[in-house]
Write an enzyme that holds these catalytic residues in place. Structure first.
Site, PDB file in Angstrom:
ATOM      1  N   HIS A  76       2.707   3.375  -9.042  1.00 45.72           N
ATOM      2  CA  HIS A  76       2.535   1.931  -9.278  1.00 45.72           C
ATOM      3  C   HIS A  76       3.767   1.356  -9.979  1.00 45.72           C
ATOM      4  O   HIS A  76       4.197   0.238  -9.666  1.00 45.72           O
ATOM      5  CB  HIS A  76       1.273   1.664 -10.097  1.00 45.72           C
ATOM      6  CG  HIS A  76       0.003   2.032  -9.372  1.00 45.72           C
ATOM      7  ND1 HIS A  76      -0.237   1.651  -8.072  1.00 45.72           N
ATOM      8  CD2 HIS A  76      -1.082   2.758  -9.755  1.00 45.72           C
ATOM      9  CE1 HIS A  76      -1.419   2.122  -7.684  1.00 45.72           C
ATOM     10  NE2 HIS A  76      -1.948   2.802  -8.681  1.00 45.72           N
ATOM     11  N   ASP A 121       0.830  -1.200   0.000  1.00 43.51           N
ATOM     12  CA  ASP A 121       0.000   0.000   0.000  1.00 43.51           C
ATOM     13  C   ASP A 121       0.869   1.256   0.000  1.00 43.51           C
ATOM     14  O   ASP A 121       1.941   1.278   0.617  1.00 43.51           O
ATOM     15  CB  ASP A 121      -0.902  -0.023   1.242  1.00 43.51           C
ATOM     16  CG  ASP A 121      -2.057   0.942   1.110  1.00 43.51           C
ATOM     17  OD1 ASP A 121      -2.345   1.388  -0.023  1.00 43.51           O
ATOM     18  OD2 ASP A 121      -2.666   1.261   2.146  1.00 43.51           O
ATOM     19  N   LEU A 147      11.915 -19.927  -4.054  1.00 41.49           N
ATOM     20  CA  LEU A 147      10.781 -19.187  -3.480  1.00 41.49           C
ATOM     21  C   LEU A 147       9.489 -19.443  -4.257  1.00 41.49           C
ATOM     22  O   LEU A 147       9.487 -19.416  -5.492  1.00 41.49           O
ATOM     23  CB  LEU A 147      11.105 -17.683  -3.530  1.00 41.49           C
ATOM     24  CG  LEU A 147       9.965 -16.732  -3.140  1.00 41.49           C
ATOM     25  CD1 LEU A 147       9.687 -16.798  -1.644  1.00 41.49           C
ATOM     26  CD2 LEU A 147      10.297 -15.304  -3.541  1.00 41.49           C
TER      27      LEU A 147
HETATM   28  C1  IPE Z   1      -1.325   0.079  -3.595  1.00 36.58           C
HETATM   29  O1  IPE Z   1      -1.094   1.456  -3.595  1.00 36.58           O
HETATM   30  C2  IPE Z   1      -1.364  -0.513  -4.987  1.00 36.58           C
HETATM   31  C3  IPE Z   1      -2.662  -1.069  -5.445  1.00 36.58           C
HETATM   32  C4  IPE Z   1      -3.763  -1.139  -4.746  1.00 36.58           C
HETATM   33  C5  IPE Z   1      -2.713  -1.563  -6.805  1.00 36.58           C
HETATM   34  P1  IPE Z   1      -2.325   2.453  -3.572  1.00 36.58           P
HETATM   35  O2  IPE Z   1      -2.706   2.743  -4.961  1.00 36.58           O
HETATM   36  O3  IPE Z   1      -3.398   1.930  -2.678  1.00 36.58           O
HETATM   37  O4  IPE Z   1      -1.673   3.750  -2.920  1.00 36.58           O
HETATM   38  P2  IPE Z   1      -2.371   4.809  -1.960  1.00 36.58           P
HETATM   39  O5  IPE Z   1      -2.971   4.065  -0.809  1.00 36.58           O
HETATM   40  O6  IPE Z   1      -3.391   5.533  -2.775  1.00 36.58           O
HETATM   41  O7  IPE Z   1      -1.243   5.691  -1.534  1.00 36.58           O
HETATM   42 MG    MG Z   2      -4.071   2.321  -0.745  1.00 36.77          MG
END
Ligand code: IPE
Ligand code: MG
Length: 232
Positions: A19, A2, A113
């Site tokens: 991402h 996250d 792994l």
């Molecule tokens: C996690 O990062 C990635 C996915 C859910 C694909 P987020 O996209 O949830 O990042 P924040 O929480 O908005 O910072």
């Molecule tokens: Mg998030």
């Protein structure tokens, strides 16, 4: 995993840049786990609730899964990593489903792994599909409802046959499980890292492992019942 979006927003970058940075972080963590002899690593890549995001972000994420998978498959194979996906793939684009099947096929004989990627996964979905499978068997007459116990239910879950997770790590400062492996996390040690996922380096992983090593795991027993070696 996250915090990709916030990582990007803090840098005034589009969320997709976060991402992409998240994929880099995942690569580092996967290879660190492979080198350290971790047996199983499950990454929560896309939850069944993530479809609620703006369509554009979902589309870009699907593209990113696709390209990352194609780019990383041979590297994972070189490191003896076996890849497996859990989750409902029916809503994924056909090309992504093929890339998933190909990555699983290419790495299926690897003995290092085991990397499990939870994509369109939800703990409640997993339990629901297990309940449905048992109900179908009962309705078909080859299972007595009274015979259903924890072992039989666990057999229908995605991760059946694998050891229960020792350590759960969530990044991004949030302290919740958000529908990850609900059944399997019953006795898992929880670790919450403040950093955003793109900043979760192998050094951060070491911190999590050190924290884990100081926990005393009693599994319902008292501390006095444990072997001295189990007192870390
Ligand atoms: C996690 O990062 C990635 C996915 C859910 C694909 P987020 O996209 O949830 O990042 P924040 O929480 O908005 O910072
Ligand atoms: Mg998030």
């Amino acid at each position: 995993m996250d915090g990709n979006g916030r990582w990007a927003e803090r840098r005034r970058l589009p969320r997709i840049a976060g991402h992409r940075a998240g994929v880099e972080a995942a690569r580092g963590v996967v290879l660190a786990c492979a080198e350290r002899g971790v047996e199983v690593l499950t990454l929560f890549a896309f939850s069944s609730e993530n479809w609620r995001r703006p369509q554009r972000e979902v589309g870009l994420l699907m593209e990113l899964f696709m390209t990352s998978l194609q780019e990383e498959a041979s590297r994972l194979d070189e490191h003896d990593v076996r890849v497996r996906f859990i989750g409902d793939q029916t809503l994924f684009p056909q090309r992504l489903r093929e890339a998933i099947a190909e990555a699983e096929r290419v790495t299926r004989r690897n003995g290092g792994l085991l990397l499990i990627i939870a994509a369109n996964y939800g703990g409640r979905w997993d339990l629901t599909q297990a309940a449905r499978a048992l109900a179908q068997r009962a309705a078909g007459g080859d299972l007595e409802p009274e015979a259903i116990d924890e072992t039989l239910l666990a057999r229908e879950l995605c991760l059946y046959g694998l050891p229960e997770p020792d350590l759960f790590v969530r990044t991004g400062g949030e302290q919740r499980i958000s529908n990850f492996l609900l059944w399997q996390l019953a006795y898992t040690e929880l670790y919450f890292a403040e950093c955003m996922w793109p900043d979760f380096s192998p050094a951060e992983l070491e911190d999590a492992l050190h924290a884990f090593a100081t926990r005393q795991r009693r599994f319902g027993r008292t501390g006095d019942q444990l072997e001295p070696a189990e007192h870390a």
